[in-house]
Motif scaffolding. Structure first.
Motif, mmCIF file in Angstrom:
data_model
loop_
_atom_site.group_PDB
_atom_site.id
_atom_site.type_symbol
_atom_site.label_atom_id
_atom_site.label_comp_id
_atom_site.label_asym_id
_atom_site.label_seq_id
_atom_site.Cartn_x
_atom_site.Cartn_y
_atom_site.Cartn_z
ATOM 1 N N ALA A 1 -21.800 8.712 -25.474
ATOM 2 C CA ALA A 1 -21.608 8.730 -23.842
ATOM 3 C C ALA A 1 -22.100 10.441 -23.974
ATOM 4 C CB ALA A 1 -20.603 8.667 -22.890
ATOM 5 N N ASN A 2 -23.488 10.650 -23.339
ATOM 6 C CA ASN A 2 -23.633 11.871 -23.041
ATOM 7 C C ASN A 2 -24.657 12.635 -21.972
ATOM 8 O OD1 ASN A 2 -25.041 14.370 -24.300
ATOM 9 N ND2 ASN A 2 -26.849 13.742 -24.170
ATOM 10 N N ALA A 3 -24.017 14.049 -21.692
ATOM 11 C CA ALA A 3 -24.386 14.256 -20.160
ATOM 12 C C ALA A 3 -24.668 15.871 -20.258
ATOM 13 C CB ALA A 3 -23.420 13.904 -18.914
ATOM 14 N N GLY A 4 -25.848 16.032 -20.518
ATOM 15 C CA GLY A 4 -26.168 17.652 -20.759
ATOM 16 C C GLY A 4 -27.044 17.066 -22.361
ATOM 17 N N ASP A 5 -26.451 18.725 -22.894
ATOM 18 C CA ASP A 5 -27.143 19.529 -23.950
ATOM 19 C C ASP A 5 -26.655 19.230 -25.774
ATOM 20 O OD1 ASP A 5 -26.387 21.376 -23.732
ATOM 21 O OD2 ASP A 5 -28.305 22.359 -24.003
ATOM 22 N N CYS A 6 -25.200 18.572 -25.227
ATOM 23 C CA CYS A 6 -24.592 18.340 -26.768
ATOM 24 C C CYS A 6 -24.843 17.037 -27.493
ATOM 25 C CB CYS A 6 -23.530 18.104 -26.543
ATOM 26 S SG CYS A 6 -22.255 19.955 -25.742
ATOM 27 N N SER B 1 -27.925 10.896 -29.205
ATOM 28 C CA SER B 1 -27.702 11.477 -28.357
ATOM 29 C C SER B 1 -29.673 11.873 -27.733
ATOM 30 C CB SER B 1 -27.039 11.893 -27.431
ATOM 31 O OG SER B 1 -26.932 13.213 -28.600
ATOM 32 N N ARG B 2 -29.579 11.838 -26.177
ATOM 33 C CA ARG B 2 -31.036 12.744 -26.714
ATOM 34 C C ARG B 2 -30.624 14.047 -25.829
ATOM 35 N NH1 ARG B 2 -34.568 8.137 -24.568
ATOM 36 N NH2 ARG B 2 -33.144 7.572 -23.234
ATOM 37 N N ASP B 3 -30.997 15.176 -25.409
ATOM 38 C CA ASP B 3 -30.885 16.311 -25.177
ATOM 39 C C ASP B 3 -31.982 16.355 -23.653
ATOM 40 O OD1 ASP B 3 -29.857 16.715 -27.475
ATOM 41 O OD2 ASP B 3 -31.744 18.298 -27.907
ATOM 42 N N HIS B 4 -31.239 16.499 -22.466
ATOM 43 C CA HIS B 4 -31.164 16.606 -21.161
ATOM 44 C C HIS B 4 -31.513 17.591 -20.572
ATOM 45 C CE1 HIS B 4 -28.529 12.989 -20.993
ATOM 46 N NE2 HIS B 4 -29.356 12.126 -20.550
ATOM 47 N N ARG B 5 -32.968 17.983 -21.319
ATOM 48 C CA ARG B 5 -33.413 19.155 -20.968
ATOM 49 C C ARG B 5 -34.732 19.370 -20.898
ATOM 50 N NH1 ARG B 5 -31.978 24.358 -25.555
ATOM 51 N NH2 ARG B 5 -30.199 24.589 -25.426
ATOM 52 N N VAL C 1 -39.255 14.156 -21.520
ATOM 53 C CA VAL C 1 -40.485 13.824 -20.614
ATOM 54 C C VAL C 1 -39.950 13.071 -19.449
ATOM 55 C CG1 VAL C 1 -42.210 12.257 -20.065
ATOM 56 C CG2 VAL C 1 -42.003 14.009 -22.145
ATOM 57 N N GLU C 2 -38.929 11.264 -19.532
ATOM 58 C CA GLU C 2 -38.219 10.467 -19.035
ATOM 59 C C GLU C 2 -37.277 11.083 -17.615
ATOM 60 O OE1 GLU C 2 -36.654 7.263 -20.822
ATOM 61 O OE2 GLU C 2 -37.799 7.066 -22.100
ATOM 62 N N GLU C 3 -36.061 12.245 -18.607
ATOM 63 C CA GLU C 3 -35.712 13.448 -17.352
ATOM 64 C C GLU C 3 -36.488 13.978 -16.552
ATOM 65 O OE1 GLU C 3 -31.439 14.156 -16.764
ATOM 66 O OE2 GLU C 3 -32.327 12.458 -17.536
ATOM 67 N N CYS C 4 -37.945 14.756 -16.822
ATOM 68 C CA CYS C 4 -38.328 15.420 -16.248
ATOM 69 C C CYS C 4 -38.795 14.764 -15.192
ATOM 70 C CB CYS C 4 -39.198 16.465 -16.228
ATOM 71 S SG CYS C 4 -38.901 17.030 -17.561
ATOM 72 N N GLU C 5 -39.208 13.090 -15.001
ATOM 73 C CA GLU C 5 -39.721 12.460 -14.490
ATOM 74 C C GLU C 5 -38.517 11.497 -12.828
ATOM 75 O OE1 GLU C 5 -40.930 8.810 -16.356
ATOM 76 O OE2 GLU C 5 -43.325 9.414 -17.192
ATOM 77 N N ARG C 6 -37.568 12.374 -14.207
ATOM 78 C CA ARG C 6 -36.754 11.137 -12.753
ATOM 79 C C ARG C 6 -36.096 12.744 -11.721
ATOM 80 N NH1 ARG C 6 -31.631 12.786 -11.963
ATOM 81 N NH2 ARG C 6 -31.572 14.442 -14.177
ATOM 82 N N GLY D 1 -35.411 26.306 -11.650
ATOM 83 C CA GLY D 1 -35.225 27.533 -12.148
ATOM 84 C C GLY D 1 -33.759 27.898 -12.219
ATOM 85 N N VAL D 2 -32.924 27.227 -12.442
ATOM 86 C CA VAL D 2 -32.019 27.984 -12.693
ATOM 87 C C VAL D 2 -30.875 27.157 -13.957
ATOM 88 C CG1 VAL D 2 -29.372 27.974 -11.425
ATOM 89 C CG2 VAL D 2 -31.542 27.724 -10.156
ATOM 90 N N LEU D 3 -31.142 25.991 -14.354
ATOM 91 C CA LEU D 3 -29.883 24.980 -15.023
ATOM 92 C C LEU D 3 -30.824 25.033 -16.350
ATOM 93 C CD1 LEU D 3 -26.438 25.040 -15.528
ATOM 94 C CD2 LEU D 3 -27.078 22.715 -14.314
ATOM 95 N N SER D 4 -30.250 25.378 -17.692
ATOM 96 C CA SER D 4 -31.146 24.940 -18.841
ATOM 97 C C SER D 4 -31.230 23.383 -19.031
ATOM 98 C CB SER D 4 -30.329 25.733 -19.902
ATOM 99 O OG SER D 4 -28.882 25.155 -19.866
ATOM 100 N N VAL D 5 -30.460 22.719 -18.803
ATOM 101 C CA VAL D 5 -29.862 21.128 -17.932
ATOM 102 C C VAL D 5 -29.757 20.840 -17.371
ATOM 103 C CG1 VAL D 5 -28.167 21.456 -20.037
ATOM 104 C CG2 VAL D 5 -26.930 20.798 -17.969
ATOM 105 N N THR D 6 -30.279 19.379 -17.666
ATOM 106 C CA THR D 6 -30.458 18.083 -16.468
ATOM 107 C C THR D 6 -29.331 17.615 -16.293
ATOM 108 O OG1 THR D 6 -31.671 16.405 -17.617
ATOM 109 C CG2 THR D 6 -32.672 18.702 -16.081
#
Length: 389
Positions: free
Chosen positions: A207-212, A226-230, A234-239, A254-259
């Motif tokens: 299970a992953n939330a973030g970019d580990c 896992s996939r990096d939430h950055r 693409v799917e994360e950007c759409e969300r 413009g603030v946080l490097s993870v989604t």
């Protein structure tokens, strides 16, 4: 401080000897690579021995000893779990990473958990905005996962059990996120990514939330679990866009490097509305086989400077050499520092086999083949030698 880990027993591996024969061609019929016209003039009695190196591909060991081939289906693989970890502050002023490593989850929890064996749990938490959120998760992750979330109880793995485990882990992530909001001792600008791995029998659930990132080594090939939430997901950007957020210069709003992250309540909207930053984990699951050698779990300080395959190759080489996952974790961290990472560094290595077989040794002498030269070639060679003198 580096914790010393016991080096596992390493069995001696025999060096395979490649047999080859010297061959001397006696006539023109055995000339290789010469034209027919040039070969006609060569008398049958002329034979010159010239050694030419020929590459021979490494082959798998044969079954001449009569041992039958055993498939994975015939032999039910049972993981032999052992692990090692290493953490380093890197070039940062403060350490914001935390991790959990439990090789025998059933023994650790005792009567609190009835589960398929073997069982194990691992977690990596990469904090930002201070160390508070990651430290909180290290202290309370076991409670959220196995005490407060009504974790399923079962002796055998089936689809119902696995779905129940996934649902329980999801609830634990979301409950931990809300708990960070309610804890007045933790800054609302403090957050953490969360990467967890559970092993029940032959089942691996990440299970992953973030970019580990979690990477499984399958016969030397990196398989990302896992996939990096950055912003490059693409799917994360759409969300994010659908929830009213935006990506600017690779940063969420413009603030946080993870989604995705736990905490960061200064960026999250009330629970009744959709937020661009969420704590909902993504899951990946696989059934382990004898081809699955180990799992790497690392914070983004590792993956900022190397690919998943690079990391797998480093760990695999280390296990072949000394069979010590703790030492492999340290070697991976040191490689990231050599590549000039800019972040804290945390790595967990989880081995699923008792000992990796050593790679086939390179041969001391290369196999050679002998070829004869035609009379024309001999004359050309003699003329060249005389001219050189």
């Amino acid at each position: 401080m580096v914790a010393e880990a016991e080096v596992m027993h390493q069995a001696a591996v025999p060096v395979l000897e490649v047999q080859y024969h010297r061959c001397v061609a006696k006539g023109v019929d055995e000339v290789v690579g010469m034209s027919a016209a040039a070969a006609v003039a060569a008398p049958a009695e002329v034979g010159v021995e010239v050694e030419v190196a020929v590459e021979v591909p490494q082959m798998g060991s044969d079954q001449s000893n009569g041992a039958p081939s055993v498939s994975v289906e015939m032999l039910q693989f049972v993981p032999n779990i052992r692990s090692g970890s290493f953490a380093d502050i890197g070039p940062r002023r403060y350490m914001e990473d935390e991790h959990i490593r439990i090789d025998d989850l059933s023994a650790h929890l005792g009567s609190l958990l009835v589960c398929p064996l073997p069982s194990a749990f691992y977690g990596v938490f990469d904090g930002h905005g201070g160390p508070d959120a990651a430290a909180y998760m290290k202290r309370h992750a076991m409670r959220f996962l196995f005490e407060d979330s009504e974790f399923p109880q079962a002796s055998n793995v089936d689809e119902i059990f696995l779905q129940s485990v996934e649902n329980s882990v999801r609830r634990a992530f979301l409950q931990a996120d809300l708990a960070l909001a309610d804890n007045m001792d933790i800054s609302r600008s403090s957050g953490t990514t969360a990467l967890t791995a559970l092993v029940f029998g032959r089942q691996l659930l990440v299970a992953n939330a973030g970019d580990c990132r979690a990477v499984l080594c399958r016969k030397g090939i990196a398989m990302e679990m896992s996939r990096d939430h950055r912003a490059n997901y693409v799917e994360e950007c759409e969300r994010v866009a659908a929830s009213g957020g935006y990506i600017e210069d690779g940063y969420l709003n413009g603030v946080l490097s993870v989604t995705r992250a736990l905490g960061d309540w200064d960026m999250k909207t009330p629970s009744s509305s959709t937020s661009p930053l969420i704590a909902e984990p993504e899951f990946q699951q696989t059934t382990l086989t004898e081809d699955d050698e180990f799992l790497i779990m690392g914070c983004d300080g590792i993956w900022d400077v190397m690919t998943s395959q690079h990391a797998v190759s480093i760990v695999r080489r280390g296990l072949h050499q000394h069979d010590d996952p703790e030492r492999c974790a340290r070697e991976l961290v040191m490689e990231a520092k050599r590549l000039e990472t800019a972040d804290n560094l945390t790595v967990i290595i989880v081995c699923f086999v008792s000992e990796l077989s050593a790679p086939q040794q390179e041969q001391q002498a290369r196999p050679r083949s002998c070829k004869s030269l035609s009379m024309e070639a001999l004359c050309n060679l003699r003329s060249w030698l005389e001219t050189d003198r």
